[in-house]
Design a protein around this motif. Sequence first.
Motif, short mmCIF file in Angstrom:
data_model
loop_
_atom_site.label_atom_id
_atom_site.label_comp_id
_atom_site.label_asym_id
_atom_site.label_seq_id
_atom_site.Cartn_x
_atom_site.Cartn_y
_atom_site.Cartn_z
N GLU A 175 0.85 -1.19 0.00
CA GLU A 175 0.00 0.00 0.00
C GLU A 175 0.89 1.24 0.00
N MET A 176 0.64 2.14 -0.92
CA MET A 176 1.43 3.38 -1.01
C MET A 176 0.62 4.43 -1.74
N THR A 177 1.12 5.68 -1.70
CA THR A 177 0.44 6.79 -2.38
C THR A 177 0.71 6.77 -3.87
N HIS A 178 1.98 6.56 -4.24
CA HIS A 178 2.37 6.58 -5.65
C HIS A 178 2.07 5.24 -6.32
N ALA A 179 2.15 5.24 -7.64
CA ALA A 179 1.87 4.02 -8.39
C ALA A 179 2.92 2.95 -8.14
N ALA A 180 4.19 3.40 -8.03
CA ALA A 180 5.27 2.43 -7.89
C ALA A 180 6.53 3.14 -7.40
N ASN A 181 7.51 2.35 -7.07
CA ASN A 181 8.78 2.89 -6.61
C ASN A 181 9.87 1.88 -6.93
N VAL A 182 11.06 2.38 -7.29
CA VAL A 182 12.20 1.50 -7.56
C VAL A 182 13.38 1.94 -6.72
N GLU A 183 14.10 0.97 -6.19
CA GLU A 183 15.31 1.24 -5.42
C GLU A 183 16.49 1.20 -6.38
N LEU A 184 17.09 2.35 -6.62
CA LEU A 184 18.19 2.44 -7.58
C LEU A 184 19.51 2.15 -6.88
N THR A 185 20.13 1.06 -7.27
CA THR A 185 21.40 0.64 -6.69
C THR A 185 22.37 0.35 -7.83
N ALA A 186 23.49 -0.23 -7.49
CA ALA A 186 24.47 -0.59 -8.52
C ALA A 186 24.02 -1.81 -9.31
N GLY A 187 22.97 -2.50 -8.82
CA GLY A 187 22.49 -3.68 -9.52
C GLY A 187 23.34 -4.90 -9.17
N PRO A 188 23.09 -6.03 -9.82
CA PRO A 188 22.15 -6.22 -10.94
C PRO A 188 20.69 -6.37 -10.52
N GLU A 189 20.42 -6.52 -9.22
CA GLU A 189 19.04 -6.64 -8.78
C GLU A 189 18.46 -5.28 -8.42
N TYR A 190 17.23 -5.04 -8.86
CA TYR A 190 16.54 -3.79 -8.57
C TYR A 190 15.17 -4.12 -7.98
N PHE A 191 14.89 -3.59 -6.81
CA PHE A 191 13.64 -3.90 -6.13
C PHE A 191 12.59 -2.85 -6.49
N ILE A 192 11.51 -3.33 -7.10
CA ILE A 192 10.42 -2.46 -7.55
C ILE A 192 9.18 -2.79 -6.75
N LEU A 221 5.48 -0.45 -14.81
CA LEU A 221 6.83 -0.98 -14.97
C LEU A 221 7.60 -0.29 -16.10
N ALA A 222 6.89 0.19 -17.11
CA ALA A 222 7.57 0.96 -18.16
C ALA A 222 8.28 2.17 -17.57
N HIS A 223 7.63 2.81 -16.61
CA HIS A 223 8.22 3.99 -15.95
C HIS A 223 9.34 3.58 -15.01
N GLU A 224 9.11 2.58 -14.17
CA GLU A 224 10.10 2.22 -13.15
C GLU A 224 11.37 1.62 -13.76
N VAL A 225 11.24 0.78 -14.76
CA VAL A 225 12.42 0.20 -15.40
C VAL A 225 13.18 1.27 -16.18
N MET A 226 12.46 2.29 -16.69
CA MET A 226 13.15 3.40 -17.33
C MET A 226 14.01 4.16 -16.31
N HIS A 227 13.56 4.24 -15.06
CA HIS A 227 14.40 4.83 -14.02
C HIS A 227 15.74 4.09 -13.94
N VAL A 228 15.70 2.77 -14.03
CA VAL A 228 16.92 1.97 -14.01
C VAL A 228 17.79 2.29 -15.22
N TYR A 229 17.15 2.37 -16.38
CA TYR A 229 17.88 2.66 -17.62
C TYR A 229 18.59 4.01 -17.54
N LEU A 230 17.87 5.03 -17.09
CA LEU A 230 18.48 6.37 -16.99
C LEU A 230 19.55 6.40 -15.90
N HIS A 231 19.34 5.64 -14.83
CA HIS A 231 20.36 5.54 -13.78
C HIS A 231 21.64 4.95 -14.34
#
Length: 296
Positions: free
Chosen positions: A81-98, A115-125
């Motif tokens: 449960e959250m206010t926003h649609a989604a959230n991603v934890e940006l780390t060095a990878g390779p695992e990203y928690f969404i 997921l299109a938005h959250e995985v794009m965060h990873v791409y831009l990171h």
Amino acid sequence: MADDGPVEHGYPHLETVRDAITALYKRLSYDTVQTFATSVAPVDVAFGDTDDLHLGAQRVAREMVRHYRLPDARPIISFREMTHAANVELTAGPEYFIELNDRFRTHRRDIGAALAHEVMHVYLHRLDLSFPGTRENEILTDTAATYLGAGWLLLDAYREDSASSQKLGYLTPEEFGYVLAKRALVFGEDPSVWFTSPQAYTAYVKGMAQARRDEQQPPLTAAGWAGRRRYAHDRRHAPGPGSPQSGVPYAFSGDRGGSLRVSFPCPTCHQRIRVPVRGRVRARCSLCRTVLECDT
């Protein structure tokens, strides 16, 4: 995420959207942008009510990873449960928690949009591409996801009627339509055939009209009569070197030899182009390689 709340319309973020398109071309290069000529296909992100929630979400996330060409990124999906649609934890990878909003447990067809938005965060990171400020950076993310072929899902998640509303992302529906239209004009791809939301189609039509207006600004030869008349007036009364014109996209300046030049944004990538004022001129944008017919 607008969930039964007011949906903002119009083009309040248009300049930031245009800056984002320019930034994409500068960071990726023309050749890399061209590798995204094919959008995410609806069949690859389809999510039925009978599909297993977590396995289906992981499958769609992997499709986004594949589309963005992030082979060594492994998204781990959870729901809360959250206010926003989604959230991603940006780390060095390779695992990203969404994390996805709990509402997607029962609104599964929109998981691909989130997921299109959250995985794009990873791409831009990974690209180390960002804008200052949270809102500007989120607009960059929406714009990049849309321009690179996954953001039609975000627009299709927009639904609004007299009793309810839903919209994902930070761009307005018309701004999503605008970016989709800019993409369609470059790649010749019509995303409207994939829309399940009639409101999404309407927003795309409006966005296309706005994108077409970018191609009809002087000194481009496609400019209308009123724009050409205003341009001729401004050219005759051109101010000192570097002085911008008020309310128009072009600006006049002088070169070292005293000759007049005009600068204006490329209608494709919005990088500014500077050409001599000498009548008919063909210019080629060095960033996106668009060839422009001008009457300066």
